[in-house]
Enzyme design. Structure first.
Site, short mmCIF file in Angstrom:
data_model
loop_
_atom_site.label_atom_id
_atom_site.label_comp_id
_atom_site.label_asym_id
_atom_site.label_seq_id
_atom_site.Cartn_x
_atom_site.Cartn_y
_atom_site.Cartn_z
N CYS A 143 -0.65 4.15 1.84
CA CYS A 143 -0.44 4.47 2.97
C CYS A 143 1.26 4.36 4.24
O CYS A 143 1.80 4.96 4.30
CB CYS A 143 -0.48 2.35 3.79
N ASP A 144 2.26 4.00 3.17
CA ASP A 144 3.30 3.71 3.36
C ASP A 144 4.71 4.79 3.01
O ASP A 144 5.44 4.97 2.96
CB ASP A 144 4.14 1.56 3.41
N CYS B 248 0.98 -1.04 -0.24
CA CYS B 248 -0.05 -0.28 0.42
C CYS B 248 1.06 1.31 0.01
O CYS B 248 1.48 1.66 1.23
CB CYS B 248 -0.67 -0.39 1.22
#
Ligand code: NDP
Length: 352
Positions: A142-143, A139
């Site tokens: 997200c990261d 992701c």
């Protein structure tokens, strides 16, 4: 085998952001929800709490100015759901029969999520078995912004829209993004391909596969072992992060043949509500969302499901994917709102 009969107004399958938000809302509405979550299982890649349990820092969930660790955020969701009386049952659901109303339970909220597909190669597993959470992610949203990936060389695996989107997103932070694809043609839509082709920070490595992710516990990912799938030649390719973007799989096996889904398996909902094609069955979160797939959108649709379930149990009409509105008593209101068809088939006017 002993069978225990549980009587519940609302059963929620799944305990990620969607399921637990549905639980918080329905518990506060005195509907005493039961959340059924899948036990932790490494082989099946299931964790009570969903995908955030395998994420590290979450920086984009509103309300946490300094960010929060994924597992910590899910612990807060769970405590909030418990505080209002949610019950939890950790078990595998092996079969769901939605053919007989009220299917022994009155409303069902499906929040069973989706799982990222993984390559199944050495180094990919979660820390401490591999570098998952320490340089390997599925992701980018997200990261990607994490310090470990800033101004570094990153690898994205895949050739679909997700891979193009992730690669494009990652160029905001990375020095260079290499997209490794197993063929010499992308599956992604034309517009997404063009965006990636025109981005000077993105380069493609065609006809290639990642065979292994290399690194150390201290430094995280330091490279990948690449193979040319045409010549068989192998080489080590240095990079600081690997984003696997080879698709997601909605967790909908249980509902095949009962609930309407798209060709990939995402549940189809009304659009005006979270209703599925079966009255009283609602779906929220990643199990019905192939586009946004964020914790906050999952929580948003989880809230919608709980309100839909509440309305339904209050004998109020809920919008179905067909355009009809239905009630728990089996009445249908036509899409033009002109007529009500009663449970025994009579048509009456809906004009006041
Ligand atoms: P897709 O299934 O479309 O693409 C998966 C990609 O990964 C393919 O290129 C496939 O290769 C590759 N792949 C699959 N398995 C492996 C493997 N084991 N090893 C190496 N490569 C592999 O998934 P996406 O997640 O990209 O997209 C899913 C859906 O979501 C699509 O309908 C897409 O359009 C949509 N979407 C839309 C977005 C948008 O419009 N903004 C953004 C993201 C997704 P191959 O091509 O050889 O099969």
């Amino acid at each position: 085998m002993d069978t225990e009969i549980l009587k519940k107004d609302v059963v929620i399958i799944g305990s990620g952001p969607a399921g637990l938000t549905a639980a918080i809302y329905s518990a506060r509405a005195n509907l005493n929800p039961l959340v059924v979550d899948a036990p932790a299982n490494t082989a099946k890649q299931t964790t009570p709490g969903g995908q955030l349990m395998i994420t590290t820092e979450v920086e984009n969930y509103p309300g946490f100015a300094e960010g929060i660790q994924g597992p910590e955020l899910m612990e807060e969701f769970r405590k909030q759901a418990l505080r209002f009386g949610t019950e939890f049952l950790e078990t595998w659901i092996t079969e769901v029969d939605l053919s007989e109303r009220p299917f022994k339970l009155y409303t069902l909220i499906i929040a069973s999520g989706a799982s990222a597909k993984w390559l199944g190669i050495p180094g990919e597993a979660k820390v401490p078995d591999g570098f998952g959470g320490n340089g390997v992610s599925a992701c980018a949203t997200c990261d990607g912004p994490l310090p470990a990936f800033r101004n570094k060389v990153l690898v994205v695996v895949g050739g679909g829209d997700t891979a193009m989107e992730e690669a494009t997103f990652l160029t905001r932070y990375a020095a260079k993004v290499y997209v490794v694809h197993r063929r010499d043609k992308l599956r992604a839509s034309k517009i997404m391909q063009e965006k990636a082709f025109h981005n000077e920070k993105i380069e493609f490595v065609w006809n290639s596969g990642v065979e292994e992710i290399l690194g150390t516990p201290e430094d995280g990912v330091t490279g990948v072992r690449l193979s040319n799938l045409q010549t068989g030649e192998e080489r080590t390719f240095p990079c600081a992060g690997v984003f696997v973007a080879i698709g997601h799989k909605p967790n909908t096996e249980l509902f095949k043949g009962q609930l309407d889904m798209d060709e990939v398996g995402y549940l189809l909902t009304s659009g005006q509500s979270t209703a599925t094609n079966i009255p009283g069955v609602f779906a929220c979160g990643d199990v019905q969302d192939s586009v946004y797939r964020q914790a906050i959108t999952a929580a948003g649709t989880g809230c919608m499901s709980a309100i839909d379930a509440e309305r339904f149990l209050d004998h109020l009409p809920v919008a179905m994917p067909s355009g009809d509105e239905v009630t728990v008593d089996g009445e249908h209101i036509t899409p033009d709102h002109q007529a009500i068809i009663t449970a025994d088939g009579h048509m009456i006017s809906n004009k006041s």
